[in-house]
Design a protein around this motif. Structure first.
Motif, PDB file in Angstrom:
ATOM      1  N   SER A   1       8.214 -12.205 -33.025  1.00 44.16           N
ATOM      2  CA  SER A   1       9.632 -12.499 -33.163  1.00 44.16           C
ATOM      3  C   SER A   1      10.302 -12.439 -31.795  1.00 44.16           C
ATOM      4  O   SER A   1      11.164 -11.613 -31.566  1.00 44.16           O
ATOM      5  CB  SER A   1      10.314 -11.530 -34.121  1.00 44.16           C
ATOM      6  OG  SER A   1      10.111 -10.200 -33.687  1.00 44.16           O
TER       7      SER A   1
ATOM      8  N   GLY B   1       9.542  -3.720 -25.017  1.00 45.01           N
ATOM      9  CA  GLY B   1      10.646  -3.409 -25.909  1.00 45.01           C
ATOM     10  C   GLY B   1      11.372  -2.137 -25.549  1.00 45.01           C
ATOM     11  O   GLY B   1      10.769  -1.158 -25.111  1.00 45.01           O
TER      12      GLY B   1
ATOM     13  N   LEU C   1      16.282  -6.201 -24.749  1.00 44.90           N
ATOM     14  CA  LEU C   1      15.176  -6.417 -23.832  1.00 44.90           C
ATOM     15  C   LEU C   1      15.723  -6.340 -22.419  1.00 44.90           C
ATOM     16  O   LEU C   1      16.738  -6.959 -22.113  1.00 44.90           O
ATOM     17  CB  LEU C   1      14.552  -7.798 -24.056  1.00 44.90           C
ATOM     18  CG  LEU C   1      13.441  -7.937 -25.080  1.00 44.90           C
ATOM     19  CD1 LEU C   1      12.922  -9.362 -25.074  1.00 44.90           C
ATOM     20  CD2 LEU C   1      12.307  -6.967 -24.828  1.00 44.90           C
TER      21      LEU C   1
ATOM     22  N   TYR D   1      19.436 -12.025 -35.301  1.00 45.96           N
ATOM     23  CA  TYR D   1      19.799 -11.177 -34.165  1.00 45.96           C
ATOM     24  C   TYR D   1      20.240 -12.070 -33.022  1.00 45.96           C
ATOM     25  O   TYR D   1      19.571 -13.038 -32.691  1.00 45.96           O
ATOM     26  CB  TYR D   1      18.604 -10.311 -33.746  1.00 45.96           C
ATOM     27  CG  TYR D   1      18.134  -9.392 -34.840  1.00 45.96           C
ATOM     28  CD1 TYR D   1      17.229  -9.836 -35.792  1.00 45.96           C
ATOM     29  CD2 TYR D   1      18.614  -8.094 -34.939  1.00 45.96           C
ATOM     30  CE1 TYR D   1      16.805  -9.003 -36.821  1.00 45.96           C
ATOM     31  CE2 TYR D   1      18.195  -7.252 -35.958  1.00 45.96           C
ATOM     32  CZ  TYR D   1      17.303  -7.715 -36.894  1.00 45.96           C
ATOM     33  OH  TYR D   1      16.894  -6.889 -37.914  1.00 45.96           O
TER      34      TYR D   1
ATOM     35  N   GLN E   1       3.013 -12.983 -26.327  1.00 45.32           N
ATOM     36  CA  GLN E   1       3.326 -11.604 -26.681  1.00 45.32           C
ATOM     37  C   GLN E   1       2.074 -10.929 -27.222  1.00 45.32           C
ATOM     38  O   GLN E   1       1.258 -11.576 -27.895  1.00 45.32           O
ATOM     39  CB  GLN E   1       4.411 -11.583 -27.753  1.00 45.32           C
ATOM     40  CG  GLN E   1       4.864 -10.216 -28.212  1.00 45.32           C
ATOM     41  CD  GLN E   1       5.873 -10.326 -29.347  1.00 45.32           C
ATOM     42  OE1 GLN E   1       5.538 -10.638 -30.483  1.00 45.32           O
ATOM     43  NE2 GLN E   1       7.135 -10.082 -29.022  1.00 45.32           N
TER      44      GLN E   1
ATOM     45  N   LEU F   1      13.708  -7.827 -35.447  1.00 43.21           N
ATOM     46  CA  LEU F   1      13.577  -6.914 -34.328  1.00 43.21           C
ATOM     47  C   LEU F   1      12.349  -7.255 -33.484  1.00 43.21           C
ATOM     48  O   LEU F   1      11.280  -7.539 -33.996  1.00 43.21           O
ATOM     49  CB  LEU F   1      13.464  -5.475 -34.806  1.00 43.21           C
ATOM     50  CG  LEU F   1      14.752  -4.847 -35.339  1.00 43.21           C
ATOM     51  CD1 LEU F   1      14.464  -3.469 -35.871  1.00 43.21           C
ATOM     52  CD2 LEU F   1      15.804  -4.802 -34.251  1.00 43.21           C
ATOM     53  N   GLN F   2      12.524  -7.211 -32.174  1.00 39.05           N
ATOM     54  CA  GLN F   2      11.453  -7.561 -31.243  1.00 39.05           C
ATOM     55  C   GLN F   2      10.233  -6.684 -31.427  1.00 39.05           C
ATOM     56  O   GLN F   2       9.122  -7.093 -31.172  1.00 39.05           O
ATOM     57  CB  GLN F   2      11.963  -7.440 -29.802  1.00 39.05           C
ATOM     58  CG  GLN F   2      10.948  -7.801 -28.748  1.00 39.05           C
ATOM     59  CD  GLN F   2      10.709  -9.282 -28.657  1.00 39.05           C
ATOM     60  OE1 GLN F   2      11.604 -10.070 -28.883  1.00 39.05           O
ATOM     61  NE2 GLN F   2       9.491  -9.690 -28.340  1.00 39.05           N
ATOM     62  N   THR F   3      10.417  -5.459 -31.859  1.00 34.05           N
ATOM     63  CA  THR F   3       9.291  -4.552 -31.972  1.00 34.05           C
ATOM     64  C   THR F   3       8.351  -4.939 -33.098  1.00 34.05           C
ATOM     65  O   THR F   3       7.260  -4.423 -33.193  1.00 34.05           O
ATOM     66  CB  THR F   3       9.762  -3.113 -32.200  1.00 34.05           C
ATOM     67  OG1 THR F   3      10.715  -3.102 -33.249  1.00 34.05           O
ATOM     68  CG2 THR F   3      10.379  -2.547 -30.939  1.00 34.05           C
ATOM     69  N   VAL F   4       8.763  -5.866 -33.921  1.00 31.24           N
ATOM     70  CA  VAL F   4       7.831  -6.434 -34.885  1.00 31.24           C
ATOM     71  C   VAL F   4       7.250  -7.676 -34.245  1.00 31.24           C
ATOM     72  O   VAL F   4       7.977  -8.498 -33.703  1.00 31.24           O
ATOM     73  CB  VAL F   4       8.564  -6.796 -36.193  1.00 31.24           C
ATOM     74  CG1 VAL F   4       7.605  -7.389 -37.194  1.00 31.24           C
ATOM     75  CG2 VAL F   4       9.238  -5.565 -36.778  1.00 31.24           C
TER      76      VAL F   4
ATOM     77  N   ASP G   1      18.185   1.361 -36.074  1.00 31.84           N
ATOM     78  CA  ASP G   1      17.149   0.413 -36.462  1.00 31.84           C
ATOM     79  C   ASP G   1      17.494  -1.012 -36.089  1.00 31.84           C
ATOM     80  O   ASP G   1      16.622  -1.815 -35.798  1.00 31.84           O
ATOM     81  CB  ASP G   1      16.925   0.488 -37.985  1.00 31.84           C
ATOM     82  CG  ASP G   1      16.206   1.761 -38.366  1.00 31.84           C
ATOM     83  OD1 ASP G   1      16.251   2.133 -39.539  1.00 31.84           O
ATOM     84  OD2 ASP G   1      15.598   2.364 -37.474  1.00 31.84           O
TER      85      ASP G   1
ATOM     86  N   ASN H   1       5.345   1.816 -30.347  1.00 29.78           N
ATOM     87  CA  ASN H   1       5.583   0.612 -31.129  1.00 29.78           C
ATOM     88  C   ASN H   1       6.158  -0.538 -30.306  1.00 29.78           C
ATOM     89  O   ASN H   1       6.665  -1.512 -30.859  1.00 29.78           O
ATOM     90  CB  ASN H   1       6.497   0.910 -32.325  1.00 29.78           C
ATOM     91  CG  ASN H   1       7.797   1.535 -31.895  1.00 29.78           C
ATOM     92  OD1 ASN H   1       7.962   1.885 -30.735  1.00 29.78           O
ATOM     93  ND2 ASN H   1       8.721   1.688 -32.817  1.00 29.78           N
ATOM     94  N   ASP H   2       6.093  -0.439 -28.985  1.00 25.41           N
ATOM     95  CA  ASP H   2       6.560  -1.527 -28.130  1.00 25.41           C
ATOM     96  C   ASP H   2       5.528  -2.642 -28.045  1.00 25.41           C
ATOM     97  O   ASP H   2       4.326  -2.369 -27.939  1.00 25.41           O
ATOM     98  CB  ASP H   2       6.835  -1.020 -26.716  1.00 25.41           C
ATOM     99  CG  ASP H   2       8.154  -0.298 -26.598  1.00 25.41           C
ATOM    100  OD1 ASP H   2       8.348   0.394 -25.579  1.00 25.41           O
ATOM    101  OD2 ASP H   2       8.999  -0.428 -27.503  1.00 25.41           O
ATOM    102  N   TYR H   3       6.011  -3.876 -28.059  1.00 27.43           N
ATOM    103  CA  TYR H   3       5.192  -5.034 -27.746  1.00 27.43           C
ATOM    104  C   TYR H   3       5.449  -5.453 -26.303  1.00 27.43           C
ATOM    105  O   TYR H   3       6.476  -5.119 -25.721  1.00 27.43           O
ATOM    106  CB  TYR H   3       5.528  -6.197 -28.685  1.00 27.43           C
ATOM    107  CG  TYR H   3       4.797  -6.146 -30.005  1.00 27.43           C
ATOM    108  CD1 TYR H   3       5.118  -5.185 -30.955  1.00 27.43           C
ATOM    109  CD2 TYR H   3       3.788  -7.051 -30.294  1.00 27.43           C
ATOM    110  CE1 TYR H   3       4.449  -5.138 -32.161  1.00 27.43           C
ATOM    111  CE2 TYR H   3       3.119  -7.011 -31.497  1.00 27.43           C
ATOM    112  CZ  TYR H   3       3.448  -6.054 -32.431  1.00 27.43           C
ATOM    113  OH  TYR H   3       2.785  -6.006 -33.619  1.00 27.43           O
TER     114      TYR H   3
ATOM    115  N   LEU I   1      14.080   0.153 -27.490  1.00 25.45           N
ATOM    116  CA  LEU I   1      14.853   0.389 -28.702  1.00 25.45           C
ATOM    117  C   LEU I   1      16.197   1.009 -28.374  1.00 25.45           C
ATOM    118  O   LEU I   1      16.304   1.853 -27.510  1.00 25.45           O
ATOM    119  CB  LEU I   1      14.097   1.329 -29.641  1.00 25.45           C
ATOM    120  CG  LEU I   1      12.945   0.719 -30.429  1.00 25.45           C
ATOM    121  CD1 LEU I   1      12.232   1.787 -31.222  1.00 25.45           C
ATOM    122  CD2 LEU I   1      13.453  -0.375 -31.351  1.00 25.45           C
TER     123      LEU I   1
ATOM    124  N   TYR J   1      18.808  -3.261 -30.530  1.00 23.90           N
ATOM    125  CA  TYR J   1      17.657  -3.605 -29.711  1.00 23.90           C
ATOM    126  C   TYR J   1      18.095  -4.376 -28.476  1.00 23.90           C
ATOM    127  O   TYR J   1      18.998  -5.176 -28.510  1.00 23.90           O
ATOM    128  CB  TYR J   1      16.661  -4.452 -30.515  1.00 23.90           C
ATOM    129  CG  TYR J   1      15.410  -4.681 -29.760  1.00 23.90           C
ATOM    130  CD1 TYR J   1      15.215  -5.852 -29.056  1.00 23.90           C
ATOM    131  CD2 TYR J   1      14.447  -3.686 -29.663  1.00 23.90           C
ATOM    132  CE1 TYR J   1      14.078  -6.031 -28.306  1.00 23.90           C
ATOM    133  CE2 TYR J   1      13.309  -3.867 -28.913  1.00 23.90           C
ATOM    134  CZ  TYR J   1      13.129  -5.041 -28.241  1.00 23.90           C
ATOM    135  OH  TYR J   1      12.009  -5.222 -27.499  1.00 23.90           O
TER     136      TYR J   1
END
Lengths: 114, 117
Positions: B104, A91, A102, B31, A49, B98-101, A97, A30-32, A93, A100
């Motif tokens: 964003s 990303g 970077l 955030y 991105q 959250l960056q993973t979405v 949740d 699920n990383d961008y 994690l 986060y």
């Protein structure tokens, strides 16, 4: 922890297309993938991105192969003002949740010559 | 386009003094982050903050550091007793989720240059 590897530096000339490749072998599902640009004494600035395949905006294109273990930032027809450091980030994690961060690598220092 | 603003742009302080670096994140962001960059080195993560508490911190962010969101707009980084090695650019950043979405990304300010003498 998804680490990234980029070339330390690249040289180009005005008007050329520049492609900067980043490897991220441990990218999570699920990383961008996000690219930032940084000029001296300024904060990093978001460029583009993506998650997979190809993304294009008014500034750059981002190519991501099917295995997502690498990505390539493409800057069309660079100018002198594109001289900067370019960071590829994936990303990372944290514990929960809402946690986060970077992690920046060393980046690629792009020099555009006249 | 809304932006993250940081003050002051440059702060000079003596070793052992307390400093507070201030940031105004983008108004609808939830955030908040602090990063630092020692001259000539890479950008280093310090801390992330969400829902009025620290979400994640690095090993750099020791007991000398603290963050606070004292009101609805400011986000501050305090260094209690500065050391020479704290000299760096400090960047504040914010994001809407959250960056993973997707879509964003982090938006960074232009930093505060901290010089400890």
């Amino acid at each position: 922890l998804a680490k990234t590897t980029q070339p330390i530096s690249m040289d180009s000339y005005e008007g050329q297309e520049v492609n900067i490749t980043c490897s991220h072998n441990n990218i999570a599902t699920n990383d961008y993938i996000t690219w930032y640009q940084q000029f001296p004494s300024q904060g990093p600035r978001f460029i583009i991105q993506g998650y997979k395949t190809k993304v294009t905006n008014e500034v750059a294109s981002l190519f991501i192969p099917a295995d997502r273990k690498s990505s390539t930032l493409s800057l069309p027809r660079v100018s002198l003002s594109d001289t900067a450091v370019y960071y590829c980030l994936v990303g990372d994690l944290g514990k929960g949740d809402s946690s986060y961060k970077l992690i920046f690598g060393s980046g690629t220092r792009l020099l555009v010559r006249p | 386009e809304p932006e993250v603003t940081q003050t002051p742009s440059h702060q000079v302080t003596q070793m052992g003094q307390e400093v507070i670096l201030r940031c105004v994140p983008i108004s609808n962001h939830l955030y908040f982050y602090w990063y630092r960059q020692i001259l000539g080195q890479k950008v280093e993560f310090l801390v992330s903050f969400y829902n009025n508490e620290i979400s994640e911190k690095s090993e750099i962010f020791d007991d000398q550091f603290s963050v606070e969101r004292p009101d609805g707009s400011n986000f501050t980084l305090k260094i209690r007793s500065t050391k020479l090695e704290d000299s760096a650019m400090y960047f504040c950043a914010s994001s809407s989720r959250l960056q993973t979405v997707g879509n964003s990304p982090l938006h960074f300010g232009n930093g505060t240059r901290l010089t400890v003498t």
